[in-house]
Design a protein around this motif. Sequence first.
Motif, short mmCIF file in Angstrom:
data_model
loop_
_atom_site.label_atom_id
_atom_site.label_comp_id
_atom_site.label_asym_id
_atom_site.label_seq_id
_atom_site.Cartn_x
_atom_site.Cartn_y
_atom_site.Cartn_z
N PHE A 134 49.07 43.04 -3.60
CA PHE A 134 50.14 44.03 -3.79
C PHE A 134 49.70 45.26 -4.25
O PHE A 134 50.48 46.87 -4.48
N PHE A 135 48.70 44.83 -4.72
CA PHE A 135 47.97 45.70 -6.28
C PHE A 135 47.53 46.89 -5.54
O PHE A 135 48.43 48.69 -6.50
N PRO A 136 46.88 47.44 -4.26
CA PRO A 136 46.74 48.87 -4.39
C PRO A 136 48.22 50.08 -3.74
O PRO A 136 48.01 50.80 -3.92
N ASN A 137 49.05 48.82 -3.68
CA ASN A 137 50.69 49.51 -3.54
C ASN A 137 50.84 50.45 -4.71
O ASN A 137 51.27 51.75 -5.06
N ALA A 138 50.44 50.06 -5.70
CA ALA A 138 50.21 50.94 -7.45
C ALA A 138 49.51 52.83 -7.19
O ALA A 138 50.61 53.64 -7.29
N PRO A 139 48.23 52.41 -7.29
CA PRO A 139 47.24 53.47 -7.06
C PRO A 139 48.11 54.39 -5.30
O PRO A 139 47.65 55.12 -5.18
N LEU A 188 38.27 47.75 -4.02
CA LEU A 188 39.04 46.96 -2.57
C LEU A 188 40.61 47.74 -3.04
O LEU A 188 40.97 48.24 -1.88
N SER A 189 41.34 48.76 -3.84
CA SER A 189 42.41 49.57 -3.54
C SER A 189 41.96 50.60 -3.62
O SER A 189 43.32 51.14 -2.35
N GLY A 190 40.84 51.10 -3.32
CA GLY A 190 40.31 52.25 -2.89
C GLY A 190 40.41 52.13 -0.92
O GLY A 190 41.03 52.38 -0.12
N PHE A 191 39.98 51.02 -0.83
CA PHE A 191 40.07 50.57 1.08
C PHE A 191 41.90 49.79 1.07
O PHE A 191 42.36 50.37 2.24
N GLY A 192 42.65 49.55 0.57
CA GLY A 192 43.79 49.76 0.93
C GLY A 192 44.59 51.53 0.70
O GLY A 192 45.32 50.51 1.69
N ILE A 193 43.79 51.59 0.52
CA ILE A 193 44.77 53.13 0.13
C ILE A 193 44.83 53.90 1.26
O ILE A 193 45.33 54.32 2.46
N LEU A 208 60.92 55.78 -3.51
CA LEU A 208 61.57 54.81 -4.68
C LEU A 208 61.56 53.32 -4.25
O LEU A 208 60.89 52.60 -4.94
N TRP A 209 60.86 53.02 -3.05
CA TRP A 209 60.52 52.05 -1.86
C TRP A 209 59.46 52.10 -2.35
O TRP A 209 58.11 50.27 -2.74
N ASN A 210 58.31 53.12 -2.83
CA ASN A 210 56.51 53.06 -2.84
C ASN A 210 56.68 52.81 -4.29
O ASN A 210 55.92 51.37 -4.51
N LEU A 211 58.09 53.05 -5.38
CA LEU A 211 58.50 52.78 -6.48
C LEU A 211 57.97 50.78 -6.95
O LEU A 211 57.67 50.54 -7.43
N LEU A 212 59.17 50.56 -5.90
CA LEU A 212 59.51 49.63 -5.91
C LEU A 212 58.11 48.48 -5.73
O LEU A 212 58.01 47.34 -6.65
N LEU A 213 57.06 48.85 -5.10
CA LEU A 213 56.21 48.42 -4.89
C LEU A 213 54.91 48.19 -6.00
O LEU A 213 54.46 47.14 -5.67
N ALA A 214 54.99 49.49 -6.47
CA ALA A 214 53.92 49.52 -8.00
C ALA A 214 54.44 48.71 -8.67
O ALA A 214 53.80 47.97 -9.21
#
Length: 226
Positions: free
Chosen positions: A87-92, A157-162, A49-55
Amino acid sequence: MPDYSTAPWPFTRARLALTFVLAASLALSVLLVAGRVALTGRLFFLFMLWNLLLAVVPYAISTMLLVARGPLRARILLPAGAAWLLFFPNAPYILTDFYHLEARPGVPLWYDLALIVSCAWNGLMLAYASLSDMQRLVQLRLGFWPGWVFAAVALLLSGFGIYLGRYLRFNSWNILTNPLTLFFDIMNRVLHPFSFPGTWGVTLVFGLFLLLGYGTVRLLGRAQAE
């Protein structure tokens, strides 16, 4: 009831329908997590649920930028855009929560699979919807190809964030709470890329996967419109 058919973008019927479907899908994920807690009496998957909120955060930011008009948008574009990129990488990132899938007592494996698939799907769709908003803003100012360059860079950059989140366990707010360690770890990998093949393997594989998926979704939307 207000007539949204002539309202300025993003308050079109299509936009409202998208937001409604995303909200319904998020509600399903919440119900699956709540159902698991009720079945097992354990809070293990509550972190989803926290992960979804960040997404949801990058989608909320991109929507705010699209709602803003004129001087207001110009003033908040850079800080809001920086917050969006942070915050964008939190979604994928939720795609990597399949790491947690294993047989556990009290709940069927298929239930946990459905729960993680639902959350990962929502993270991916929120990421793509938000990126489409931001790409539109870039294209309005700089043109078609700069918009796609922006989208590609954001996904890489999201790949790097992941990688930073899954393997080094950094969070978006660590740029404020632990900036020196975060900066050191990033620069160490940038300056010595061959010493960290896993870093760039994860970055490229996930970045390219996200980019191909985003391109597919955009092409499907265009084909449907035509």
